[in-house]
Design a protein around this motif. Structure first.
Motif, PDB file in Angstrom:
ATOM      1  N   THR A   1      -7.985   7.537  -0.961  1.00 28.96           N
ATOM      2  CA  THR A   1      -7.898   6.572  -2.074  1.00 28.96           C
ATOM      3  C   THR A   1      -8.326   7.223  -3.384  1.00 28.96           C
ATOM      4  O   THR A   1      -7.697   7.016  -4.422  1.00 28.96           O
ATOM      5  CB  THR A   1      -8.765   5.331  -1.759  1.00 28.96           C
ATOM      6  OG1 THR A   1      -8.213   4.680  -0.618  1.00 28.96           O
ATOM      7  CG2 THR A   1      -8.802   4.350  -2.926  1.00 28.96           C
TER       8      THR A   1
ATOM      9  N   GLU B   1      -4.857   0.067  -2.346  1.00 25.08           N
ATOM     10  CA  GLU B   1      -5.389  -0.414  -1.070  1.00 25.08           C
ATOM     11  C   GLU B   1      -5.796  -1.884  -1.221  1.00 25.08           C
ATOM     12  O   GLU B   1      -6.227  -2.304  -2.278  1.00 25.08           O
ATOM     13  CB  GLU B   1      -6.631   0.442  -0.792  1.00 25.08           C
ATOM     14  CG  GLU B   1      -7.101   0.470   0.609  1.00 25.08           C
ATOM     15  CD  GLU B   1      -8.236   1.500   0.780  1.00 25.08           C
ATOM     16  OE1 GLU B   1      -8.784   2.027  -0.215  1.00 25.08           O
ATOM     17  OE2 GLU B   1      -8.563   1.767   1.932  1.00 25.08           O
TER      18      GLU B   1
ATOM     19  N   ASP C   1      -1.075   2.916  -0.809  1.00 16.96           N
ATOM     20  CA  ASP C   1      -2.377   3.212  -0.202  1.00 16.96           C
ATOM     21  C   ASP C   1      -2.641   2.221   0.933  1.00 16.96           C
ATOM     22  O   ASP C   1      -2.933   1.051   0.682  1.00 16.96           O
ATOM     23  CB  ASP C   1      -3.486   3.155  -1.254  1.00 16.96           C
ATOM     24  CG  ASP C   1      -4.814   3.744  -0.730  1.00 16.96           C
ATOM     25  OD1 ASP C   1      -4.887   4.087   0.473  1.00 16.96           O
ATOM     26  OD2 ASP C   1      -5.762   3.853  -1.538  1.00 16.96           O
ATOM     27  N   GLU C   2      -2.485   2.702   2.153  1.00 13.67           N
ATOM     28  CA  GLU C   2      -2.722   1.917   3.374  1.00 13.67           C
ATOM     29  C   GLU C   2      -1.980   0.574   3.391  1.00 13.67           C
ATOM     30  O   GLU C   2      -2.613  -0.487   3.526  1.00 13.67           O
ATOM     31  CB  GLU C   2      -4.228   1.682   3.577  1.00 13.67           C
ATOM     32  CG  GLU C   2      -4.991   3.008   3.579  1.00 13.67           C
ATOM     33  CD  GLU C   2      -5.866   3.205   4.780  1.00 13.67           C
ATOM     34  OE1 GLU C   2      -5.633   2.549   5.810  1.00 13.67           O
ATOM     35  OE2 GLU C   2      -6.777   4.039   4.686  1.00 13.67           O
TER      36      GLU C   2
END
Ligand SMILES: Nc1ncnc2c1ncn2[C@@H]1O[C@H](COP(=O)(O)OP(=O)(O)O)[C@@H](O)[C@H]1O
Ligand SMILES: [Mg+2]
Length: 237
Positions: free
Chosen positions: A41, A83, A159-160
């Motif tokens: 991140t 995220e 991000d994820e």
């Protein structure tokens, strides 16, 4: 398209990313893998200017964007879906999507982009006037991705995107990622779901304690139990 040269990111005395050099070529999906706390991140946030790069440089389309403000980076065609699928909770799906186009001045183009992504994510058309909080986790993730796409990026970093979602929903998100690649979008995808991410990625990088410990073809990593076990703690499943 994206070129990282010796990028480091620090939070005071904590060095979260250490001298990472990596590239993403046009049209590729690159997976960025690694355990919790590895610095994934921090790295993607520093690329788009949300947090500062402490040393090294970031190039996008041959231009140095290391200290460029996030808005300008979005205008250049590079966008991050952060995220935790942060949508504006009190706002409707429609309002969230239009906010994603805040860097776009051509109104006709905004309407056209909106139509493209309502087509790709039909659930967002169904929920168009509902507030974002009434959406399920998977729907919110789709909204977060579609909102990023409203800025018409040429490269998208996710991000994820699968974090906290049920396997069936994760599969849908990954199908959208493949669909976006087929439409010509270049992507860097941060994932904890290594096996699944390697199935759709062209290449992969693995971060551990802020350092790159693997770079190579996604298939090379996926097909090696030894590498999967060594870097991701997920050998044969
Ligand atoms: N805002 C922050 N302040 C201080 N340390 C942070 C901050 N954000 C992340 N870190 C630390 O940096 C390291 C990398 O974190 P992060 O980039 O979130 O990793 P990942 O995304 O791979 O889980 C961790 O040790 C984390 O505790
Ligand atoms: Mg993270």
């Amino acid at each position: 398209m994206l070129q990282l040269t010796d990028v480091s990111v620090s939070y005071g005395p904590i060095q979260a990313v250490r001298n990472v050099s990596a590239t993403v070529e046009q049209g590729e999906i690159v997976a960025l893998l690694g355990p919790n706390g590895a610095g994934k991140t921090s790295l993607v946030s520093s690329i788009v200017g949300i947090i500062p790069v402490s040393s090294g440089s970031v190039g996008f389309d041959g231009e140095d964007i290391t200290r460029t403000p996030v808005e300008s980076i979005v205008r250049k065609g590079l966008t991050l879906t952060p995220e935790g699928r942060r949508v504006f909770a009190g706002l409707s799906v429609a309002e969230n999507l239009r906010l994603g186009a805040s860097t776009q001045s051509d109104r006709a183009a905004v309407e056209e982009t909106l139509e493209t992504y309502l087509e790709m994510f039909p659930i967002l058309r169904e929920r168009y006037h509902q507030t974002a909080t009434t959406l399920s986790g998977g729907e919110q993730q789709m909204l977060a991705i579609a909102r990023s796409l409203m800025s018409r990026p040429r490269m998208l970093m996710l991000d994820e995107p699968s974090l906290g979602l049920a396997p069936r929903v994760v599969e849908r998100i990954f199908e959208h990622i493949v669909e976006l690649k087929q439409s010509g979008l270049t992507m860097l995808v941060v994932e904890q779901n290594a096996t699944e991410a390697l199935a759709f990625a062209d290449r992969a990088y693995v971060l551990a304690s802020g350092k790159l410990v693997f770079e190579g073809a996604a298939s090379e990593l996926a097909s090696s139990d030894r590498l999967m076990e060594a870097y991701l703690g997920t050998g044969v499943d």
